[in-house]
Design a protein around this motif. Structure first.
Motif, PDB file in Angstrom:
ATOM      1  N   ARG A 172       0.830  -1.208   0.000  1.00  0.00           N
ATOM      2  CA  ARG A 172       0.000   0.000   0.000  1.00  0.00           C
ATOM      3  C   ARG A 172       0.864   1.259   0.000  1.00  0.00           C
ATOM      4  O   ARG A 172       0.595   2.224   0.712  1.00  0.00           O
ATOM      5  CB  ARG A 172      -0.955   0.018   1.192  1.00  0.00           C
ATOM      6  N   ASN A 173       1.925   1.233  -0.780  1.00  0.00           N
ATOM      7  CA  ASN A 173       2.857   2.346  -0.783  1.00  0.00           C
ATOM      8  C   ASN A 173       3.529   2.436  -2.147  1.00  0.00           C
ATOM      9  O   ASN A 173       3.238   1.642  -3.038  1.00  0.00           O
ATOM     10  CB  ASN A 173       3.897   2.168   0.322  1.00  0.00           C
ATOM     11  N   VAL A 174       4.424   3.388  -2.309  1.00  0.00           N
ATOM     12  CA  VAL A 174       5.204   3.535  -3.527  1.00  0.00           C
ATOM     13  C   VAL A 174       6.678   3.419  -3.182  1.00  0.00           C
ATOM     14  O   VAL A 174       7.091   3.708  -2.053  1.00  0.00           O
ATOM     15  CB  VAL A 174       4.942   4.889  -4.226  1.00  0.00           C
ATOM     16  N   ASP A 175       7.468   2.978  -4.154  1.00  0.00           N
ATOM     17  CA  ASP A 175       8.917   2.933  -4.005  1.00  0.00           C
ATOM     18  C   ASP A 175       9.467   4.206  -4.634  1.00  0.00           C
ATOM     19  O   ASP A 175       9.528   4.341  -5.853  1.00  0.00           O
ATOM     20  CB  ASP A 175       9.489   1.692  -4.695  1.00  0.00           C
ATOM     21  N   THR A 176       9.877   5.154  -3.789  1.00  0.00           N
ATOM     22  CA  THR A 176      10.328   6.449  -4.302  1.00  0.00           C
ATOM     23  C   THR A 176      11.632   6.348  -5.078  1.00  0.00           C
ATOM     24  O   THR A 176      12.025   7.302  -5.761  1.00  0.00           O
ATOM     25  CB  THR A 176      10.501   7.447  -3.142  1.00  0.00           C
ATOM     26  N   LYS A 177      12.316   5.210  -4.985  1.00  0.00           N
ATOM     27  CA  LYS A 177      13.569   5.024  -5.727  1.00  0.00           C
ATOM     28  C   LYS A 177      13.316   4.567  -7.166  1.00  0.00           C
ATOM     29  O   LYS A 177      14.245   4.519  -7.969  1.00  0.00           O
ATOM     30  CB  LYS A 177      14.461   4.010  -5.010  1.00  0.00           C
ATOM     31  N   LYS A 178      12.070   4.218  -7.473  1.00  0.00           N
ATOM     32  CA  LYS A 178      11.733   3.732  -8.809  1.00  0.00           C
ATOM     33  C   LYS A 178      10.806   4.725  -9.502  1.00  0.00           C
ATOM     34  O   LYS A 178       9.596   4.582  -9.495  1.00  0.00           O
ATOM     35  CB  LYS A 178      11.074   2.349  -8.714  1.00  0.00           C
ATOM     36  N   HIS A 179      11.432   5.741 -10.094  1.00  0.00           N
ATOM     37  CA  HIS A 179      10.664   6.770 -10.797  1.00  0.00           C
ATOM     38  C   HIS A 179      10.410   6.296 -12.216  1.00  0.00           C
ATOM     39  O   HIS A 179      11.347   5.945 -12.936  1.00  0.00           O
ATOM     40  CB  HIS A 179      11.432   8.090 -10.790  1.00  0.00           C
ATOM     41  N   LEU A 180       9.170   6.290 -12.647  1.00  0.00           N
ATOM     42  CA  LEU A 180       8.805   5.803 -13.976  1.00  0.00           C
ATOM     43  C   LEU A 180       8.894   6.890 -15.042  1.00  0.00           C
ATOM     44  O   LEU A 180       8.723   6.606 -16.225  1.00  0.00           O
ATOM     45  CB  LEU A 180       7.378   5.234 -13.950  1.00  0.00           C
ATOM     46  N   GLY A 181       9.131   8.117 -14.624  1.00  0.00           N
ATOM     47  CA  GLY A 181       9.168   9.224 -15.571  1.00  0.00           C
ATOM     48  C   GLY A 181       8.090  10.247 -15.268  1.00  0.00           C
ATOM     49  O   GLY A 181       7.340  10.131 -14.293  1.00  0.00           O
ATOM     50  N   GLU A 182       8.014  11.267 -16.106  1.00  0.00           N
ATOM     51  CA  GLU A 182       7.019  12.318 -15.920  1.00  0.00           C
ATOM     52  C   GLU A 182       5.619  11.794 -16.247  1.00  0.00           C
ATOM     53  O   GLU A 182       5.460  10.781 -16.936  1.00  0.00           O
ATOM     54  CB  GLU A 182       7.353  13.504 -16.822  1.00  0.00           C
TER      55      GLU A 182
END
Length: 347
Positions: A172-182
């Motif tokens: 129930r969270n996001v991995d801030t180290k894995k940015h998918l782009g804009e």
């Protein structure tokens, strides 16, 4: 064919983790399509303990299933062998298993006791706002056409797309180290229009929206009651409804707390009292959850094909698509609702 519906038993249920079972059905957490395990693969493993009648989604998370055996003895053997232990045949995942019970049709009838409002002001929930016709019919078709050219991720009962950051349903969270782009260019005009939302008095930094989840709901599919994880996202959450209407129910639980385990249900204890309010979301409307509405109220879409709004019966369309825009949080939440806040309960 309508799938059978099951529920996880409460502690007072005749089916429990110990003793002689009276159920042929197992509630299995920490496995499912959302973590790359198909229902067929799960059935193949459990078939080693007896005849498996079927594997069903326990909810829409994609990480919890019901395994239904032909007899209770097979269910007991599987529970004793697999619960709490890594399963090599299922990618080494540790399964959390309890007995489940079949939910009778009389228990699944729609509860129409909650009156549905047509305007946000009728609910009197601070921080909740709805703007009808936020986009035009032409813009709606353009947005739908744009997402239909992109790949979908299949969950148990719906399909999703993630932009900016992927939302992980297991945590129930996001991995801030894995940015998918804009965020995609086809929502640029939506982002510009959001900045003109009439009810915004938040920190401008929290409105630099960088995460988008697109959900496609078939007719009759809803969403379990939940509060978006406080530590995952900033204050404002915007949700644009396209293609079809729905009812969104809001629940304020008297004893609700944030739960650390991602394998627990979003559903609350039947003993917990709550205030229930409901709002009709028409196609092309934009909903804002902020402040108390975002941090303290569960939001929920009932699993209905037909909704009753005032004295009118409204049939849901074959498809509803929502665009949910959020800002990923990079610091602990310091909201005024610690009983619902994972950041403050981890201190």
């Amino acid at each position: 064919m309508v799938q059978p519906r099951f529920v996880r038993p409460t502690p007072s249920s005749p089916s429990s983790d110990a003793g002689e079972p009276n159920s042929s059905n197992l509630y299995v957490a920490n496995c499912g399509p959302a973590v790359g395990l198909s229902h067929d693969a799960i059935a193949a493993v459990f078939a080693g303990f007896g005849e498996v009648k079927g594997v069903y989604a326990a909810d829409e998370s994609g990480v919890r299933v019901i395994v239904s055996f032909a007899d209770p003895f097979s269910a007991k053997a599987a529970l004793e062998a697999l619960s709490g232990r890594p399963c090599p045949e299922l990618d080494g995942r540790t399964l959390h298993i309890r007995y489940s019970v079949l939910q009778l049709p009389s228990q699944t009838q729609v509860n129409d006791s909650v009156s549905v409002s047509l305007a946000d002001s009728e609910l009197n929930i601070p921080g909740l706002f709805l703007i009808p016709d936020f986009v035009t019919a032409e813009e709606e078709q353009q947005l739908l056409a744009a997402v239909d050219t992109q790949p979908w991720i299949g969950l148990a009962k719906r399909r999703v797309q993630h932009y900016g950051y992927e939302f992980c349903y297991g945590t129930r969270n996001v991995d801030t180290k894995k940015h998918l782009g804009e965020l995609p260019s086809f929502v640029s005009h939506i982002l510009e229009r959001i900045s003109l939302f009439p009810n915004l008095d938040n920190d401008p930094a929290s409105l630099n929206l960088d995460q988008l989840t697109v959900n496609e709901y078939p007719s009759g599919v809803g969403l379990s009651p939940h509060i978006d994880t406080h530590s995952a996202f900033e204050d404002c959450i915007f949700s644009l409804s396209l293609a079809g209407p729905c009812i969104m129910e809001f629940r304020r639980y008297s004893v609700s707390t944030w739960k650390a385990s991602p394998t627990t249900d979003d559903e609350k204890s039947g003993n917990a009292s709550c205030i229930k309010k409901a709002l009709y979301l028409p196609p092309r409307s934009m909903l804002l959850l902020s402040g108390e509405a975002r941090y303290a109220w569960n939001h929920y879409i009932p699993h209905h094909k037909i909704d009753k709004v005032k004295d009118k019966v409204i049939r849901r369309s074959p498809r509803r698509v929502s665009f949910t825009f959020r800002k990923v949080r990079n610091h602990p939440c310091r909201c005024k609702y610690p009983q619902y806040c994972d950041s403050q309960q981890q201190r």
